[in-house]
Design a protein around this motif. Structure first.
Motif, PDB file in Angstrom:
ATOM      1  N   UNK A  59      -7.659-115.578 -18.505  1.00 51.32           N
ATOM      2  CA  UNK A  59      -8.836-115.246 -19.306  1.00 51.32           C
ATOM      3  C   UNK A  59      -8.439-114.648 -20.656  1.00 51.32           C
ATOM      4  N   UNK A  60      -7.418-113.784 -20.669  1.00 49.57           N
ATOM      5  CA  UNK A  60      -6.961-113.178 -21.923  1.00 49.57           C
ATOM      6  C   UNK A  60      -6.410-114.251 -22.859  1.00 49.57           C
ATOM      7  N   UNK A  61      -5.625-115.152 -22.330  1.00 49.76           N
ATOM      8  CA  UNK A  61      -5.065-116.237 -23.150  1.00 49.76           C
ATOM      9  C   UNK A  61      -6.194-117.124 -23.679  1.00 49.76           C
ATOM     10  N   UNK A  62      -7.188-117.421 -22.845  1.00 50.33           N
ATOM     11  CA  UNK A  62      -8.301-118.265 -23.283  1.00 50.33           C
ATOM     12  C   UNK A  62      -9.118-117.568 -24.375  1.00 50.33           C
ATOM     13  N   UNK A 121     -17.462-122.982  -4.924  1.00 49.79           N
ATOM     14  CA  UNK A 121     -17.483-121.934  -5.948  1.00 49.79           C
ATOM     15  C   UNK A 121     -17.478-122.511  -7.355  1.00 49.79           C
ATOM     16  N   UNK A 122     -17.088-123.767  -7.484  1.00 51.05           N
ATOM     17  CA  UNK A 122     -17.092-124.416  -8.796  1.00 51.05           C
ATOM     18  C   UNK A 122     -18.482-124.901  -9.207  1.00 51.05           C
ATOM     19  N   UNK A 140     -13.180-121.147 -16.290  1.00 52.20           N
ATOM     20  CA  UNK A 140     -13.685-120.650 -15.010  1.00 52.20           C
ATOM     21  C   UNK A 140     -13.185-121.492 -13.838  1.00 52.20           C
ATOM     22  N   UNK A 141     -13.262-122.800 -13.983  1.00 50.23           N
ATOM     23  CA  UNK A 141     -12.781-123.688 -12.906  1.00 50.23           C
ATOM     24  C   UNK A 141     -11.285-123.505 -12.681  1.00 50.23           C
ATOM     25  N   UNK A 142     -10.539-123.357 -13.763  1.00 57.15           N
ATOM     26  CA  UNK A 142      -9.095-123.142 -13.634  1.00 57.15           C
ATOM     27  C   UNK A 142      -8.796-121.844 -12.897  1.00 57.15           C
ATOM     28  N   UNK A 143      -9.520-120.782 -13.229  1.00 58.75           N
ATOM     29  CA  UNK A 143      -9.257-119.501 -12.553  1.00 58.75           C
ATOM     30  C   UNK A 143      -9.618-119.563 -11.074  1.00 58.75           C
ATOM     31  N   UNK A 148      -7.299-119.510  -5.704  1.00 60.26           N
ATOM     32  CA  UNK A 148      -7.209-120.087  -4.360  1.00 60.26           C
ATOM     33  C   UNK A 148      -5.794-120.573  -4.056  1.00 60.26           C
ATOM     34  N   UNK A 149      -5.121-121.121  -5.068  1.00 63.58           N
ATOM     35  CA  UNK A 149      -3.751-121.620  -4.869  1.00 63.58           C
ATOM     36  C   UNK A 149      -2.774-120.482  -4.605  1.00 63.58           C
TER      37      UNK A 149
END
Length: 174
Positions: A59-62, A121-122, A140-143, A148-149
């Motif tokens: 999120x910080x990088x984005x 959740x997506x 959001x989808x990436x996070x 989960x990974x």
């Protein structure tokens, strides 16, 4: 543990001297009881903390890259990423502990459940209710997927494949 026959159980014709010189015969041989495996919650908490750090970094990088975190109801704060990651990870830990007690194949059931819940959740992120910027939807989808990974494999590694503490998983006959 081995239990030995008391003295009054000697074989006929056996003197007190020979009873003491012969090796004692076990009356009952007890097999060791396998202990319950370690709980999954300590490892789950470590995974939740790691996932919270990673999602916050994403999120910080984005945000530094210029992604707009605004929505129709206001801006999404950076603090929401670690808080919601830990919250959802705790729900996953609880689900894992329940699966250990209820499911016949806890690890597989947990993994399938978490894949489905991560996919679900997506859904709110991609629906147009909050009018998110397309780049923010991607973040959001990436996070969600990254969290989960990290969390799911760390919890699943601690779980047994079969309930009953390590029974062999039967193979299918052809």
């Amino acid at each position: 543990m081995t239990l030995y026959l008391p003295e009054h159980r000697r074989t006929p014709g056996e003197s007190e001297h020979t009873a003491w010189t012969r090796p004692a015969q076990p009356a009952v041989e007890l097999t060791p009881v396998r202990e319950r495996p370690a709980p999954v919650w300590p490892r789950g908490l470590v995974a939740a903390a790691g996932a919270a750090v990673v999602t916050t970094l994403i999120a910080v990088v984005a945000k530094a890259a210029g992604v707009d975190f605004g929505s129709s109801v206001g801006d999404v704060p950076l603090l929401a990423f670690p808080l919601l990651t830990v919250y959802c990870s705790l729900i996953g830990i609880i689900i894992a502990e329940v699966m250990i007690r209820v499911a016949a194949m806890p690890r597989s059931t947990f993994q399938i459940t978490m894949i489905v819940l991560t996919g679900l959740s997506l859904v709110p992120d991609v629906l147009p209710f909050f009018e998110f910027d397309l780049a923010f939807v991607g973040v959001l989808c990436l996070t969600h997927v990254v969290a989960a990974a990290i969390v799911v494999p760390m919890i699943a590694r601690r779980m047994e494949e079969r309930r009953g503490l390590g029974l062999h998983v039967p193979t299918h006959r052809r």
